[in-house]
Write a protein that holds these residues in place. Structure first.
Motif, PDB file in Angstrom:
ATOM      1  N   PRO A  54     -17.408  21.933  10.677  1.00  0.00           N
ATOM      2  CA  PRO A  54     -17.193  19.922  10.330  1.00  0.00           C
ATOM      3  C   PRO A  54     -16.184  19.513  10.900  1.00  0.00           C
ATOM      4  CG  PRO A  54     -17.746  21.768   8.266  1.00  0.00           C
ATOM      5  CD  PRO A  54     -17.571  21.904   9.831  1.00  0.00           C
ATOM      6  N   LYS A  55     -15.619  18.917  11.733  1.00  0.00           N
ATOM      7  CA  LYS A  55     -14.337  18.219  11.644  1.00  0.00           C
ATOM      8  C   LYS A  55     -13.438  17.932  10.222  1.00  0.00           C
ATOM      9  CE  LYS A  55     -15.852  16.387  16.331  1.00  0.00           C
ATOM     10  NZ  LYS A  55     -15.499  15.012  16.789  1.00  0.00           N
ATOM     11  N   ARG A  56     -12.241  18.635  10.437  1.00  0.00           N
ATOM     12  CA  ARG A  56     -11.696  17.702   9.517  1.00  0.00           C
ATOM     13  C   ARG A  56     -10.957  16.990   9.503  1.00  0.00           C
ATOM     14  NH1 ARG A  56     -11.384  23.325   5.240  1.00  0.00           N
ATOM     15  NH2 ARG A  56     -13.482  23.674   5.438  1.00  0.00           N
ATOM     16  N   SER A  57     -10.328  15.844   9.145  1.00  0.00           N
ATOM     17  CA  SER A  57      -8.973  14.960   9.461  1.00  0.00           C
ATOM     18  C   SER A  57      -8.266  15.189   8.530  1.00  0.00           C
ATOM     19  CB  SER A  57      -9.330  13.264   8.682  1.00  0.00           C
ATOM     20  OG  SER A  57      -9.841  13.148   7.002  1.00  0.00           O
ATOM     21  N   ARG A  58      -7.307  15.164   9.445  1.00  0.00           N
ATOM     22  CA  ARG A  58      -5.565  15.794   8.938  1.00  0.00           C
ATOM     23  C   ARG A  58      -4.485  14.542   9.132  1.00  0.00           C
ATOM     24  NH1 ARG A  58      -4.448  21.486   8.820  1.00  0.00           N
ATOM     25  NH2 ARG A  58      -6.548  21.933   9.206  1.00  0.00           N
ATOM     26  N   ARG A  59      -5.186  14.162   7.520  1.00  0.00           N
ATOM     27  CA  ARG A  59      -4.184  12.999   7.214  1.00  0.00           C
ATOM     28  C   ARG A  59      -3.126  13.358   7.141  1.00  0.00           C
ATOM     29  NH1 ARG A  59      -7.145   8.441   3.945  1.00  0.00           N
ATOM     30  NH2 ARG A  59      -5.705   9.679   1.979  1.00  0.00           N
ATOM     31  N   PRO A  60      -2.084  12.800   7.285  1.00  0.00           N
ATOM     32  CA  PRO A  60      -0.749  13.098   6.327  1.00  0.00           C
ATOM     33  C   PRO A  60      -0.156  12.829   5.039  1.00  0.00           C
ATOM     34  CG  PRO A  60      -0.028  11.455   8.096  1.00  0.00           C
ATOM     35  CD  PRO A  60      -1.648  11.750   8.268  1.00  0.00           C
ATOM     36  N   MET A  61       0.381  13.467   4.116  1.00  0.00           N
ATOM     37  CA  MET A  61       0.252  13.114   2.944  1.00  0.00           C
ATOM     38  C   MET A  61       1.344  12.116   2.671  1.00  0.00           C
ATOM     39  SD  MET A  61       1.051  16.245   0.371  1.00  0.00           S
ATOM     40  CE  MET A  61       1.298  16.457  -0.406  1.00  0.00           C
ATOM     41  N   GLU A  62       1.219  11.848   1.784  1.00  0.00           N
ATOM     42  CA  GLU A  62       1.030   9.720   1.313  1.00  0.00           C
ATOM     43  C   GLU A  62       2.483   9.994   1.014  1.00  0.00           C
ATOM     44  OE1 GLU A  62      -0.599   6.572   0.198  1.00  0.00           O
ATOM     45  OE2 GLU A  62      -2.241   7.042   0.891  1.00  0.00           O
ATOM     46  N   THR A  63       3.551   9.140   1.551  1.00  0.00           N
ATOM     47  CA  THR A  63       5.230   9.024   0.323  1.00  0.00           C
ATOM     48  C   THR A  63       4.800   8.485  -0.449  1.00  0.00           C
ATOM     49  OG1 THR A  63       6.258   9.833   3.123  1.00  0.00           O
ATOM     50  CG2 THR A  63       7.390   8.639   0.612  1.00  0.00           C
ATOM     51  N   LEU A  64       5.318   9.006  -1.716  1.00  0.00           N
ATOM     52  CA  LEU A  64       5.192   8.147  -2.549  1.00  0.00           C
ATOM     53  C   LEU A  64       6.295   7.225  -2.861  1.00  0.00           C
ATOM     54  CD1 LEU A  64       3.308   9.695  -4.663  1.00  0.00           C
ATOM     55  CD2 LEU A  64       2.185   8.358  -3.530  1.00  0.00           C
ATOM     56  N   TYR A  65       6.301   5.933  -3.344  1.00  0.00           N
ATOM     57  CA  TYR A  65       7.406   5.359  -3.679  1.00  0.00           C
ATOM     58  C   TYR A  65       7.485   5.192  -5.627  1.00  0.00           C
ATOM     59  CZ  TYR A  65       8.744   5.092   0.852  1.00  0.00           C
ATOM     60  OH  TYR A  65       9.216   5.401   2.055  1.00  0.00           O
ATOM     61  N   GLU A  66       8.819   4.146  -5.495  1.00  0.00           N
ATOM     62  CA  GLU A  66       8.270   3.798  -7.292  1.00  0.00           C
ATOM     63  C   GLU A  66       9.719   2.848  -7.065  1.00  0.00           C
ATOM     64  OE1 GLU A  66       8.936   6.543 -10.644  1.00  0.00           O
ATOM     65  OE2 GLU A  66      11.155   7.147  -9.641  1.00  0.00           O
ATOM     66  N   VAL A  67       9.290   1.555  -7.512  1.00  0.00           N
ATOM     67  CA  VAL A  67      10.684   0.473  -7.831  1.00  0.00           C
ATOM     68  C   VAL A  67      11.566   0.749  -8.952  1.00  0.00           C
ATOM     69  CG1 VAL A  67      11.189  -2.178  -8.241  1.00  0.00           C
ATOM     70  CG2 VAL A  67       8.784  -1.154  -7.596  1.00  0.00           C
ATOM     71  N   VAL A  68      13.021   0.729  -8.525  1.00  0.00           N
ATOM     72  CA  VAL A  68      13.999   1.410  -9.550  1.00  0.00           C
ATOM     73  C   VAL A  68      13.822   0.627 -10.464  1.00  0.00           C
ATOM     74  CG1 VAL A  68      15.087   1.758  -7.420  1.00  0.00           C
ATOM     75  CG2 VAL A  68      15.407  -0.209  -8.172  1.00  0.00           C
ATOM     76  N   GLU A  69      14.323   0.748 -11.295  1.00  0.00           N
ATOM     77  CA  GLU A  69      14.999   0.103 -12.332  1.00  0.00           C
ATOM     78  C   GLU A  69      16.135  -0.480 -12.395  1.00  0.00           C
ATOM     79  OE1 GLU A  69      16.195   2.383 -16.650  1.00  0.00           O
ATOM     80  OE2 GLU A  69      15.195   4.378 -16.004  1.00  0.00           O
ATOM     81  N   GLY A  70      15.872  -1.923 -13.559  1.00  0.00           N
ATOM     82  CA  GLY A  70      16.347  -3.123 -13.289  1.00  0.00           C
ATOM     83  C   GLY A  70      16.146  -3.857 -11.785  1.00  0.00           C
ATOM     84  N   TYR A  71      15.053  -3.673 -11.625  1.00  0.00           N
ATOM     85  CA  TYR A  71      15.193  -4.261 -10.253  1.00  0.00           C
ATOM     86  C   TYR A  71      14.682  -6.147 -10.274  1.00  0.00           C
ATOM     87  CZ  TYR A  71      10.224  -4.836 -12.733  1.00  0.00           C
ATOM     88  OH  TYR A  71       9.710  -5.548 -13.124  1.00  0.00           O
ATOM     89  N   GLY A  72      14.814  -6.839 -11.481  1.00  0.00           N
ATOM     90  CA  GLY A  72      14.504  -7.880 -11.718  1.00  0.00           C
ATOM     91  C   GLY A  72      16.153  -8.380 -11.546  1.00  0.00           C
ATOM     92  N   GLU A  73      16.920  -7.619 -12.237  1.00  0.00           N
ATOM     93  CA  GLU A  73      17.959  -8.443 -11.967  1.00  0.00           C
ATOM     94  C   GLU A  73      18.333  -7.993 -10.403  1.00  0.00           C
ATOM     95  OE1 GLU A  73      22.034  -9.500 -12.821  1.00  0.00           O
ATOM     96  OE2 GLU A  73      20.220  -9.628 -14.672  1.00  0.00           O
ATOM     97  N   ILE A  74      18.920  -7.427 -10.155  1.00  0.00           N
ATOM     98  CA  ILE A  74      19.584  -7.141  -8.675  1.00  0.00           C
ATOM     99  C   ILE A  74      18.981  -8.208  -7.623  1.00  0.00           C
ATOM    100  CG2 ILE A  74      19.029  -5.537  -6.708  1.00  0.00           C
ATOM    101  CD1 ILE A  74      18.752  -3.093  -8.347  1.00  0.00           C
ATOM    102  N   ILE A  75      17.297  -8.370  -7.771  1.00  0.00           N
ATOM    103  CA  ILE A  75      16.802  -9.653  -7.376  1.00  0.00           C
ATOM    104  C   ILE A  75      17.318 -10.699  -7.353  1.00  0.00           C
ATOM    105  CG2 ILE A  75      14.446 -10.503  -6.425  1.00  0.00           C
ATOM    106  CD1 ILE A  75      13.386  -8.228  -6.758  1.00  0.00           C
ATOM    107  N   ARG A  76      17.279 -10.954  -9.145  1.00  0.00           N
ATOM    108  CA  ARG A  76      18.019 -12.711  -9.503  1.00  0.00           C
ATOM    109  C   ARG A  76      19.574 -12.858  -8.569  1.00  0.00           C
ATOM    110  NH1 ARG A  76      21.655 -13.747 -12.469  1.00  0.00           N
ATOM    111  NH2 ARG A  76      21.641 -12.609 -13.445  1.00  0.00           N
ATOM    112  N   ALA A  77      20.535 -11.519  -8.698  1.00  0.00           N
ATOM    113  CA  ALA A  77      22.098 -11.664  -8.447  1.00  0.00           C
ATOM    114  C   ALA A  77      21.840 -11.966  -6.783  1.00  0.00           C
ATOM    115  CB  ALA A  77      22.679 -10.143  -9.160  1.00  0.00           C
ATOM    116  N   GLU A  78      20.841 -11.119  -6.453  1.00  0.00           N
ATOM    117  CA  GLU A  78      20.742 -10.917  -4.597  1.00  0.00           C
ATOM    118  C   GLU A  78      20.406 -12.810  -4.331  1.00  0.00           C
ATOM    119  OE1 GLU A  78      22.035 -11.123  -0.645  1.00  0.00           O
ATOM    120  OE2 GLU A  78      22.606  -9.528  -2.448  1.00  0.00           O
TER     121      GLU A  78
END
Length: 157
Positions: A54-78
């Motif tokens: 059987p053919k097996r698909s070789r999908r690369p592993m997904e890179t996982l991201y998370e949002v940093v702490e204090g993101y609201g203040e960073i966005i508001r300040a900018e």
């Protein structure tokens, strides 16, 4: 591997079981709470009598991201440093003003797509790569995540 219902360590292969509408890897004992899903049979021989792997698909592993702490203040300040109102920012990224309000007050965490839009427009950094190694270190330390059995009391009849 651990049973997704009771949390016991599974020796050997886990049993794929459909419980309600979820498919879970569980131990033999917990498999009685749902319908065991059988693995598909082996592929039939082709016309020439030769079996192909059987053919097996070789999908690369997904890179996982998370949002940093204090993101609201960073966005508001900018946003404020650029002299934009929340309405201006919302219009530039095609979102509702209420979404910007909730993000800046950190009542809502932006998904990856929205976070990337904000990063690109405001030229800020609010996403960081999630280290998969952290999970392994936690499990080695003796702590394991909650299972369904930890949360719900199973009715035994």
């Amino acid at each position: 591997m651990r049973c997704e219902i009771c949390g016991k360590k599974i020796v050997g292969k886990p049993v794929k079981t459909k419980i309600d509408s979820s498919v879970m890897d569980v131990c033999r004992e917990c498999s009685k709470f749902g319908k065991i899903i059988r693995e598909p049979s082996r592929p039939r021989p082709t016309k020439a009598g030769v079996r192909r792997a059987p053919k097996r698909s070789r999908r690369p592993m997904e890179t996982l991201y998370e949002v940093v702490e204090g993101y609201g203040e960073i966005i508001r300040a900018e946003r404020e440093s650029r002299g934009w109102s929340r309405e201006d920012l919302a219009e530039r990224i095609n979102e509702k003003v209420s979404v910007i309000n909730r993000i800046e007050s950190e009542r809502m965490e932006p998904d990856i797509k929205l976070a990337r839009k904000l990063e690109k427009l405001l030229k800020i950094k609010i996403l960081e790569k999630f280290e998969a190694g952290e999970e392994e270190r936690i499990e080695v330390g003796g702590f394991r995540g909650a299972t369904i059995g930890d949360i719900a009391r199973i009715k035994r009849g």
